[in-house]
Scaffold this motif. Sequence first.
Motif, PDB file in Angstrom:
ATOM      1  N   LEU A  60       0.831  -1.205   0.000  1.00 30.19           N
ATOM      2  CA  LEU A  60       0.000   0.000   0.000  1.00 30.19           C
ATOM      3  C   LEU A  60       0.864   1.254   0.000  1.00 30.19           C
ATOM      4  O   LEU A  60       0.573   2.225  -0.711  1.00 30.19           O
ATOM      5  CB  LEU A  60      -0.930   0.004   1.215  1.00 30.19           C
ATOM      6  CG  LEU A  60      -2.077  -1.009   1.197  1.00 30.19           C
ATOM      7  CD1 LEU A  60      -2.808  -0.990   2.537  1.00 30.19           C
ATOM      8  CD2 LEU A  60      -3.049  -0.701   0.069  1.00 30.19           C
ATOM      9  N   GLN A  61       1.937   1.242   0.779  1.00 31.13           N
ATOM     10  CA  GLN A  61       2.770   2.428   0.929  1.00 31.13           C
ATOM     11  C   GLN A  61       3.578   2.752  -0.317  1.00 31.13           C
ATOM     12  O   GLN A  61       3.672   3.923  -0.715  1.00 31.13           O
ATOM     13  CB  GLN A  61       3.710   2.254   2.121  1.00 31.13           C
ATOM     14  CG  GLN A  61       4.531   3.510   2.422  1.00 31.13           C
ATOM     15  CD  GLN A  61       5.423   3.348   3.634  1.00 31.13           C
ATOM     16  OE1 GLN A  61       5.685   2.240   4.078  1.00 31.13           O
ATOM     17  NE2 GLN A  61       5.886   4.455   4.172  1.00 31.13           N
ATOM     18  N   PHE A  62       4.173   1.743  -0.947  1.00 30.44           N
ATOM     19  CA  PHE A  62       5.126   2.020  -2.017  1.00 30.44           C
ATOM     20  C   PHE A  62       4.688   1.582  -3.418  1.00 30.44           C
ATOM     21  O   PHE A  62       5.336   1.954  -4.394  1.00 30.44           O
ATOM     22  CB  PHE A  62       6.468   1.369  -1.706  1.00 30.44           C
ATOM     23  CG  PHE A  62       7.178   1.994  -0.535  1.00 30.44           C
ATOM     24  CD1 PHE A  62       7.470   3.352  -0.503  1.00 30.44           C
ATOM     25  CD2 PHE A  62       7.543   1.218   0.554  1.00 30.44           C
ATOM     26  CE1 PHE A  62       8.118   3.921   0.572  1.00 30.44           C
ATOM     27  CE2 PHE A  62       8.190   1.784   1.642  1.00 30.44           C
ATOM     28  CZ  PHE A  62       8.483   3.141   1.649  1.00 30.44           C
ATOM     29  N   THR A  63       3.598   0.797  -3.515  1.00 27.50           N
ATOM     30  CA  THR A  63       3.213   0.283  -4.836  1.00 27.50           C
ATOM     31  C   THR A  63       1.787   0.654  -5.235  1.00 27.50           C
ATOM     32  O   THR A  63       1.556   1.115  -6.358  1.00 27.50           O
ATOM     33  CB  THR A  63       3.366  -1.250  -4.883  1.00 27.50           C
ATOM     34  OG1 THR A  63       4.710  -1.603  -4.570  1.00 27.50           O
ATOM     35  CG2 THR A  63       3.026  -1.784  -6.261  1.00 27.50           C
ATOM     36  N   ILE A  64       0.839   0.456  -4.328  1.00 28.65           N
ATOM     37  CA  ILE A  64      -0.569   0.625  -4.705  1.00 28.65           C
ATOM     38  C   ILE A  64      -1.037   2.063  -4.484  1.00 28.65           C
ATOM     39  O   ILE A  64      -1.375   2.777  -5.438  1.00 28.65           O
ATOM     40  CB  ILE A  64      -1.454  -0.368  -3.924  1.00 28.65           C
ATOM     41  CG1 ILE A  64      -1.022  -1.809  -4.243  1.00 28.65           C
ATOM     42  CG2 ILE A  64      -2.930  -0.175  -4.295  1.00 28.65           C
ATOM     43  CD1 ILE A  64      -1.696  -2.865  -3.406  1.00 28.65           C
ATOM     44  N   LEU A  65      -1.060   2.507  -3.220  1.00 28.98           N
ATOM     45  CA  LEU A  65      -1.509   3.864  -2.913  1.00 28.98           C
ATOM     46  C   LEU A  65      -0.380   4.885  -2.981  1.00 28.98           C
ATOM     47  O   LEU A  65      -0.615   6.057  -3.237  1.00 28.98           O
ATOM     48  CB  LEU A  65      -2.158   3.904  -1.523  1.00 28.98           C
ATOM     49  CG  LEU A  65      -3.406   3.046  -1.327  1.00 28.98           C
ATOM     50  CD1 LEU A  65      -3.919   3.190   0.103  1.00 28.98           C
ATOM     51  CD2 LEU A  65      -4.486   3.425  -2.331  1.00 28.98           C
ATOM     52  N   LYS A  66       0.822   4.442  -2.698  1.00 27.28           N
ATOM     53  CA  LYS A  66       2.015   5.307  -2.672  1.00 27.28           C
ATOM     54  C   LYS A  66       1.805   6.516  -1.761  1.00 27.28           C
ATOM     55  O   LYS A  66       1.977   7.664  -2.151  1.00 27.28           O
ATOM     56  CB  LYS A  66       2.378   5.762  -4.083  1.00 27.28           C
ATOM     57  CG  LYS A  66       2.773   4.617  -5.003  1.00 27.28           C
ATOM     58  CD  LYS A  66       3.163   5.120  -6.381  1.00 27.28           C
ATOM     59  CE  LYS A  66       3.549   3.976  -7.292  1.00 27.28           C
ATOM     60  NZ  LYS A  66       3.923   4.418  -8.650  1.00 27.28           N
ATOM     61  N   PHE A  67       1.412   6.211  -0.517  1.00 27.88           N
ATOM     62  CA  PHE A  67       1.164   7.307   0.419  1.00 27.88           C
ATOM     63  C   PHE A  67       2.448   7.685   1.155  1.00 27.88           C
ATOM     64  O   PHE A  67       3.284   6.844   1.457  1.00 27.88           O
ATOM     65  CB  PHE A  67       0.054   6.952   1.413  1.00 27.88           C
ATOM     66  CG  PHE A  67       0.350   5.772   2.301  1.00 27.88           C
ATOM     67  CD1 PHE A  67       1.065   5.914   3.483  1.00 27.88           C
ATOM     68  CD2 PHE A  67      -0.100   4.502   1.956  1.00 27.88           C
ATOM     69  CE1 PHE A  67       1.327   4.841   4.309  1.00 27.88           C
ATOM     70  CE2 PHE A  67       0.158   3.411   2.777  1.00 27.88           C
ATOM     71  CZ  PHE A  67       0.872   3.580   3.954  1.00 27.88           C
ATOM     72  N   ASN A  68       2.590   8.966   1.410  1.00 27.27           N
ATOM     73  CA  ASN A  68       3.787   9.499   2.052  1.00 27.27           C
ATOM     74  C   ASN A  68       3.454   9.916   3.474  1.00 27.27           C
ATOM     75  O   ASN A  68       2.631  10.808   3.689  1.00 27.27           O
ATOM     76  CB  ASN A  68       4.315  10.692   1.253  1.00 27.27           C
ATOM     77  CG  ASN A  68       5.527  11.325   1.899  1.00 27.27           C
ATOM     78  OD1 ASN A  68       6.271  10.670   2.628  1.00 27.27           O
ATOM     79  ND2 ASN A  68       5.738  12.605   1.637  1.00 27.27           N
TER      80      ASN A  68
END
Length: 248
Positions: free
Chosen positions: A138-146
Amino acid sequence: MRGYFDCFREEISTNGTTLAYKYSMALAGLLFVFYVLMHMYGNLKILWGAEAFNGYAHHLRILGEPILPYEGFLWLFRLLLLAALFVHVGLALPLWSRANKARSTRYVVKRTVRATFASKMMRWGGVALLAFIVFHLLQFTILKFNVGSGQFPDTVVDPTTHETIANPYPLVVSSFQVWWVVLIYALAMFALAMHLRHGVWSAGQTLGLTGTPAKARAWNLAGIAIAAIVSIGFIVPPLAILFGLVGK
């Protein structure tokens, strides 16, 4: 006496299925060992800066071109890993259930080796790793949330080729500047190390590759070495970023 024969017949009937499950889990697990080694190598590219890390990410996306489309190889490999994950987790659950049932049975329990700390870590550490994988994707591939500060473009222009490429570097750096994110990764790497340590040994044993004392020692050392290399290799970039050695 009747209870003994009932347990014995049940054990014989499930033995073949259990062995097939273990073989499938071992092969899927070895695929994951290969993947984490390659993924760790790629993550270490971040120590050499944005150009090296973004270039590595870009080359993963064009691997196999022009036979495969852009990101074709990446998606094929992701689907292979997803299938292996379903096999590994899906077969672990019935094996776990059978092991618990065997330990609770009066007659079979005498023939069942008590679970070691490492084998328990395989189970609960595996659950923790599954949750971590979801968070990581979720963090780095799908949503890429920071979770850090700042907003960054998803693409940049490569200074060498002047083509537009993916830009994962600033997202990774910003995220690992947050202490609790690094802590999550450190705990996940501990669970991964325990999983690899016991998993590599178990795979060798299941595949019949530990039949002699020398082979058993070799697989034991391989498990320790792979667990140490992977866990240390994965945690070095987050720690380097957190302490300001990367991404200044």
